[in-house]
Design a protein around this motif. Structure first.
Motif, PDB file in Angstrom:
ATOM      1  N   LEU A 288     -75.928  20.898  18.317  1.00 54.38           N
ATOM      2  CA  LEU A 288     -75.290  20.787  17.008  1.00 54.38           C
ATOM      3  C   LEU A 288     -73.777  20.776  17.219  1.00 54.38           C
ATOM      4  CD1 LEU A 288     -76.328  22.398  13.701  1.00 54.38           C
ATOM      5  CD2 LEU A 288     -73.949  22.590  14.393  1.00 54.38           C
ATOM      6  N   THR A 289     -73.121  19.726  16.756  1.00 54.95           N
ATOM      7  CA  THR A 289     -71.682  19.568  16.941  1.00 54.95           C
ATOM      8  C   THR A 289     -71.055  18.970  15.685  1.00 54.95           C
ATOM      9  OG1 THR A 289     -72.058  17.384  17.916  1.00 54.95           O
ATOM     10  CG2 THR A 289     -71.831  19.235  19.439  1.00 54.95           C
ATOM     11  N   VAL A 290     -69.717  19.115  15.600  1.00 52.49           N
ATOM     12  CA  VAL A 290     -68.938  18.483  14.541  1.00 52.49           C
ATOM     13  C   VAL A 290     -68.467  17.133  15.055  1.00 52.49           C
ATOM     14  CG1 VAL A 290     -66.907  18.663  13.062  1.00 52.49           C
ATOM     15  CG2 VAL A 290     -68.222  20.713  13.617  1.00 52.49           C
ATOM     16  N   THR A 291     -68.843  16.069  14.386  1.00 42.34           N
ATOM     17  CA  THR A 291     -68.533  14.721  14.861  1.00 42.34           C
ATOM     18  C   THR A 291     -67.417  14.040  14.084  1.00 42.34           C
ATOM     19  OG1 THR A 291     -70.306  13.851  13.449  1.00 42.34           O
ATOM     20  CG2 THR A 291     -70.871  14.347  15.733  1.00 42.34           C
ATOM     21  N   ASP A 292     -67.050  14.555  12.899  1.00 44.76           N
ATOM     22  CA  ASP A 292     -66.001  13.922  12.116  1.00 44.76           C
ATOM     23  C   ASP A 292     -65.499  14.920  11.084  1.00 44.76           C
ATOM     24  OD1 ASP A 292     -64.195  12.084  11.258  1.00 44.76           O
ATOM     25  OD2 ASP A 292     -65.668  10.702  10.376  1.00 44.76           O
ATOM     26  N   SER A 293     -64.337  14.622  10.523  1.00 48.04           N
ATOM     27  CA  SER A 293     -63.747  15.507   9.522  1.00 48.04           C
ATOM     28  C   SER A 293     -62.955  14.674   8.523  1.00 48.04           C
ATOM     29  CB  SER A 293     -62.827  16.544  10.185  1.00 48.04           C
ATOM     30  OG  SER A 293     -62.228  17.371   9.209  1.00 48.04           O
ATOM     31  N   GLU A 299     -68.278  16.406   9.131  1.00 46.37           N
ATOM     32  CA  GLU A 299     -69.585  15.842   9.453  1.00 46.37           C
ATOM     33  C   GLU A 299     -70.176  16.612  10.621  1.00 46.37           C
ATOM     34  OE1 GLU A 299     -70.874  11.317   9.670  1.00 46.37           O
ATOM     35  OE2 GLU A 299     -70.090  11.997  11.617  1.00 46.37           O
ATOM     36  N   VAL A 300     -71.363  17.173  10.417  1.00 48.48           N
ATOM     37  CA  VAL A 300     -72.060  17.953  11.432  1.00 48.48           C
ATOM     38  C   VAL A 300     -73.293  17.180  11.856  1.00 48.48           C
ATOM     39  CG1 VAL A 300     -73.177  20.144  11.971  1.00 48.48           C
ATOM     40  CG2 VAL A 300     -71.223  20.097  10.414  1.00 48.48           C
ATOM     41  N   ARG A 301     -73.469  17.044  13.167  1.00 54.72           N
ATOM     42  CA  ARG A 301     -74.611  16.298  13.702  1.00 54.72           C
ATOM     43  C   ARG A 301     -75.489  17.208  14.537  1.00 54.72           C
ATOM     44  NH1 ARG A 301     -73.600  12.202  18.475  1.00 54.72           N
ATOM     45  NH2 ARG A 301     -73.543  14.233  19.521  1.00 54.72           N
ATOM     46  N   ALA A 302     -76.793  17.131  14.270  1.00 52.97           N
ATOM     47  CA  ALA A 302     -77.780  17.843  15.074  1.00 52.97           C
ATOM     48  C   ALA A 302     -78.577  16.841  15.889  1.00 52.97           C
ATOM     49  CB  ALA A 302     -78.713  18.663  14.193  1.00 52.97           C
ATOM     50  N   LEU A 303     -78.829  17.152  17.154  1.00 50.13           N
ATOM     51  CA  LEU A 303     -79.649  16.338  18.040  1.00 50.13           C
ATOM     52  C   LEU A 303     -80.926  17.096  18.370  1.00 50.13           C
ATOM     53  CD1 LEU A 303     -77.065  14.910  20.615  1.00 50.13           C
ATOM     54  CD2 LEU A 303     -77.971  13.799  18.583  1.00 50.13           C
ATOM     55  N   ALA A 304     -82.042  16.369  18.426  1.00 51.51           N
ATOM     56  CA  ALA A 304     -83.317  16.956  18.823  1.00 51.51           C
ATOM     57  C   ALA A 304     -84.152  15.874  19.490  1.00 51.51           C
ATOM     58  CB  ALA A 304     -84.051  17.542  17.611  1.00 51.51           C
ATOM     59  N   THR A 305     -85.095  16.267  20.295  1.00 49.50           N
ATOM     60  CA  THR A 305     -85.910  15.325  21.053  1.00 49.50           C
ATOM     61  C   THR A 305     -87.375  15.451  20.649  1.00 49.50           C
ATOM     62  OG1 THR A 305     -86.171  16.951  22.838  1.00 49.50           O
ATOM     63  CG2 THR A 305     -84.351  15.382  23.032  1.00 49.50           C
TER      64      THR A 305
END
Length: 371
Positions: A288-293, A299-305
């Motif tokens: 989970l990271t912040v990708t834009d502001s 904008e917060v993005r979560a990655l999962a597989t």
């Protein structure tokens, strides 16, 4: 008396013998199917009962109708009719036998490799399907040609047809250019491993699963159970997404637009807990990271597989829904909003005020020239 009994004996004997042989053969196939559950061959061969009995009846009657002395004035026509029935039923039986053998071979291969290499199994299934269609078409064409050659007029016209075959081939090729292109594209898809039955693809912005591949068209079943039929030449001339190429494992993303005060560390912990409770998550990775502001949100993005496209969809919708519910219940200040009043600090953080009681965030500092 003999004129009556002879036709009855010949025709009736052919019918009775056909029924007895058909029943005995079906009984043997049924018992073989019960003994050998590991292979579907015997059960599939039983589908050829009708063409098998037609072959027997036509062959028996074709070989014995001369003795019946029935319809002697139409002996040539009756013999030709029986020959046509024999050829057609033999072709039908050959197609059924070939389909049974091919299907049995594929079933054995799939049962041994489905767990280890599902992509290879889908490829073989696509090739087997198209090979079966090609064999059926070839047998049908040969059967029709054999039927036509039983007519003396057609045999006489054979030489002239062969003489003009070159010109007719050119004309037919120009007229059927699109059809021939699709047929060659179908063979290219089958043996070039571009797309297989069961692959998850995205074509023209539509996400779905390849359901059927023929020599001329391909059917995609979308997630909402619609069927999109496209010429196979599209997949050899236009770019498309194939999510099943290589390994079926996928990484999915979920985006939120949140307030700048959103608790990122707590969201990472909550994301881990959500994924641990989600059966579709394969446990490989998450982030989970912040990708834009922007001036009002970030904008917060979560990655999962997940192991395949179906499971990654389940993971994405589960994470999106449960994270929003958790934020609304535990951290409502983190949701995006339009500020129409004074800013309220997050819980646990005291607002810094100046000596005159005015919040530091609201103090208006004078221009340097006005000091």
């Amino acid at each position: 008396m003999d004129d009556v009994l002879r036709p009855l004996i010949v025709v009736g004997g052919s019918v009775v013998l056909t029924l007895l042989l058909g029943w005995a053969t079906d009984l043997l196939l049924r018992k073989a199917d019960e003994r050998h559950h590991e292979t579907p061959l015997w059960g599939l061969l039983r589908r050829g009962r009708i063409p098998y009995q037609l072959v027997l009846f036509a062959a028996l009657l074709r070989g014995s109708y001369d003795e019946a002395q029935l319809l002697e004035d139409h002996e040539a026509g009756l013999g030709r009719a029986l020959t046509l029935v024999l050829i057609g039923s033999a072709a039908w039986l050959a197609i059924r036998i070939a389909a049974a053998v091919v299907e049995t071979t594929y079933t054995r291969y799939a049962s041994n490799h489905r767990e280890r290499d599902p992509a290879r199994v889908r490829r073989v299934r696509t090739q087997v399907t198209l090979i079966r269609r090609v064999v059926s078409a070839v047998v049908g064409v040969v059967a029709v040609a054999a039927m036509l050659l039983t007519f003396p007029a057609m045999r006489a016209a054979g030489a002239s047809l062969l003489a003009s075959a070159g010109i007719l081939g050119i004309v037919a090729g120009v007229a059927a250019q699109s059809t021939l292109g699709n047929m060659f594209a179908g063979l290219q898809i089958a043996f070039g491993d571009m797309v297989r039955i069961g692959d998850t693809v995205v074509v023209d912005g539509e996400w779905g699963t390849v359901e059927e591949i023929t020599l001329t068209f391909l059917t995609v079943r979308t997630w909402d159970e619609r069927r999109i039929t496209m010429p196979v030449s599209y997949f050899t001339s236009q770019p498309f997404e194939n999510w099943s190429r290589g390994t079926p494992q996928m990484t999915g993303t979920v985006f939120w637009h949140l307030d700048h005060s959103a608790p990122l560390d707590a969201m990472r912990v909550r994301l881990r807990d959500i994924l641990r409770e989600c059966p579709a998550w394969d446990g490989r990775a998450f982030n989970l990271t912040v990708t834009d502001s922007t001036p009002s949100t970030m904008e917060v993005r979560a990655l999962a597989t997940a192991k395949d496209a179906d499971d990654i969809w389940t993971v994405r919708v589960t994470v999106r829904e449960q994270m929003l519910r958790w934020l609304a219940a535990e951290h409502p200040y983190a949701l995006p909003k339009v500020n129409a009043s004074d800013a309220v600090p997050p819980p646990g953080r005291r607002e810094h005020r100046s000596s005159d009681g005015v919040p530091a965030a609201r103090r208006v500092h004078p221009h340097p020239r006005e000091r």
